[in-house]
Scaffold this active site. Structure first.
Site, mmCIF file in Angstrom:
data_model
loop_
_atom_site.group_PDB
_atom_site.id
_atom_site.type_symbol
_atom_site.label_atom_id
_atom_site.label_comp_id
_atom_site.label_asym_id
_atom_site.label_seq_id
_atom_site.Cartn_x
_atom_site.Cartn_y
_atom_site.Cartn_z
ATOM 1 N N LYS A 124 -0.361 23.293 -6.722
ATOM 2 C CA LYS A 124 0.379 23.941 -8.648
ATOM 3 C C LYS A 124 -1.056 23.317 -9.340
ATOM 4 O O LYS A 124 0.402 23.035 -10.913
ATOM 5 C CB LYS A 124 1.536 23.507 -8.603
ATOM 6 C CG LYS A 124 2.670 23.684 -7.349
ATOM 7 C CD LYS A 124 3.812 22.627 -7.094
ATOM 8 C CE LYS A 124 4.181 23.168 -6.067
ATOM 9 N NZ LYS A 124 4.369 21.912 -5.001
HETATM 10 O O1 LIG Z 1 9.194 25.727 -4.300
HETATM 11 C C1 LIG Z 1 8.194 24.151 -4.591
HETATM 12 C C2 LIG Z 1 6.812 24.986 -3.725
HETATM 13 C C3 LIG Z 1 6.616 23.498 -3.364
HETATM 14 N N1 LIG Z 1 7.315 22.705 -2.812
HETATM 15 C C4 LIG Z 1 6.404 21.624 -1.560
HETATM 16 O O2 LIG Z 1 6.666 22.192 -0.440
HETATM 17 C C5 LIG Z 1 7.551 21.266 0.354
HETATM 18 C C6 LIG Z 1 8.353 20.566 0.637
HETATM 19 O O3 LIG Z 1 9.018 19.303 1.653
HETATM 20 P P1 LIG Z 1 10.029 19.705 2.367
HETATM 21 O O4 LIG Z 1 9.824 18.025 3.131
HETATM 22 O O5 LIG Z 1 9.776 20.731 3.094
HETATM 23 O O6 LIG Z 1 11.112 19.850 1.306
HETATM 24 C C7 LIG Z 1 6.577 19.322 -0.669
HETATM 25 O O7 LIG Z 1 5.328 19.596 -0.481
HETATM 26 C C8 LIG Z 1 7.099 20.204 -1.700
HETATM 27 O O8 LIG Z 1 5.668 19.934 -2.632
HETATM 28 C C9 LIG Z 1 8.377 23.176 -2.574
HETATM 29 O O9 LIG Z 1 9.450 22.229 -2.089
HETATM 30 N N2 LIG Z 1 8.867 24.310 -3.455
#
Ligand SMILES: O=c1ccn([C@@H]2O[C@H](COP(=O)(O)O)[C@@H](O)[C@H]2O)c(=O)[nH]1
Length: 257
Positions: A86
């Site tokens: 990001k």
């Molecule tokens: O909108 C967003 C953008 C990025 N993320 C990232 O994805 C993963 C989600 O992790 P989970 O364990 O599947 O919940 C994490 O790295 C976030 O920083 C997001 O969740 N939402």
């Protein structure tokens, strides 16, 4: 491999967000082994591996070396690498971020923040064009509070749709066939936003994080990449290879059948 080829692979993205406290007395060595085995087992069945930079940065210099090693191994396995960082800054610094993660580190694609405007995103798009990569701009994020800014009304539609329209126009210059190198992040937790963004931005690859742990469901559609981190990497809340492979199988079944 050109990142746009990821869009013809199975649409599942493995999120790699390693938490050292779950990996025993020698966490880095265990994270390394566990992730290697998981990547090797799943590589042909994934669109990409998504490495969350924050978790590697939090491990210090050894974490960054591990990131390098795992991302390079993914690429050797033929698996595209998305760096979820990001990033975003004024243009001249954005250029350095783009060089860092799309050239120096072996990223196929990078997530970026649009808050600084289109001029500040251009260096990322240009780097992706040079390297055969991709960029995912945050449009509608998966978190419960994303609407605070992203849903603000702009000329009759939410800000995230205003952004989606602008990025579709901007992405035209980076399109190769159906898909542009300019993609967007839309949380799988907001299926109606996914549909609305897809309608306004038919050529943008959409990265959909939030599947599983955040309550997002697998959604099917052209150009959609579904990302799960905890639900795949730590099914049941801990590293467990057998359970991870079963979780991937179940998600793939829901996505491709
Ligand atoms: O909108 C967003 C953008 C990025 N993320 C990232 O994805 C993963 C989600 O992790 P989970 O364990 O599947 O919940 C994490 O790295 C976030 O920083 C997001 O969740 N939402």
């Amino acid at each position: 491999m050109d990142f746009l080829e990821a869009l013809s692979r199975p649409p599942l993205v493995l999120g790699v967000d390693p938490r050292p406290m779950l990996h025993g007395p020698e966490p880095l060595a265990h994270i390394r082994r566990y992730t290697f085995v998981l990547l090797e087992a799943l590589a042909p069945r994934l669109a990409a591996a998504k490495f969350q930079l924050a978790f590697f940065e939090a491990l210090g210099p050894e974490g960054m070396a591990l990131l390098w090693e795992l991302a390079s191994a993914s690429r050797v396995m033929g698996l595209p690498v998305i760096f979820d960082g990001k990033r975003g800054d004024i243009g001249s610094t954005a250029e350095a971020y783009a060089r860092a993660y799309l050239e120096a580190f072996p990223g196929s694609a990078l997530t970026v923040n649009p808050y600084l405007g289109l001029d500040a995103l251009k260096p990322f798009f240009q780097a992706a064009s040079r390297t055969g990569g991709g960029v995912f701009v945050l449009a509608k994020t998966s978190n419960p509070g994303s609407g605070f800014i992203q849903d603000l009304p702009v000329e009759g539609r939410p800000l995230y749709l205003y952004l989606a329209e602008a990025l579709e126009r901007e992405g035209e210059g980076y399109r190769e066939g159906t898909w542009s190198r300019v993609g967007m992040v839309v949380g799988a937790t907001y299926p109606e936003a996914v549909a609305r963004v897809r309608e306004r931005a038919p050529h943008a690859p959409l990265l959909l994080p939030g599947v599983g742990a955040q309550g997002g469901k697998p959604l099917k559609g052209e150009g959609l990449l579904l990302a799960a981190s905890r639900a795949l990497y730590y099914p049941g809340g801990r590293p467990d290879l057998k359970a991870a492979l079963e979780a991937a199988e179940a998600l793939l079944k829901a996505l491709v059948e």
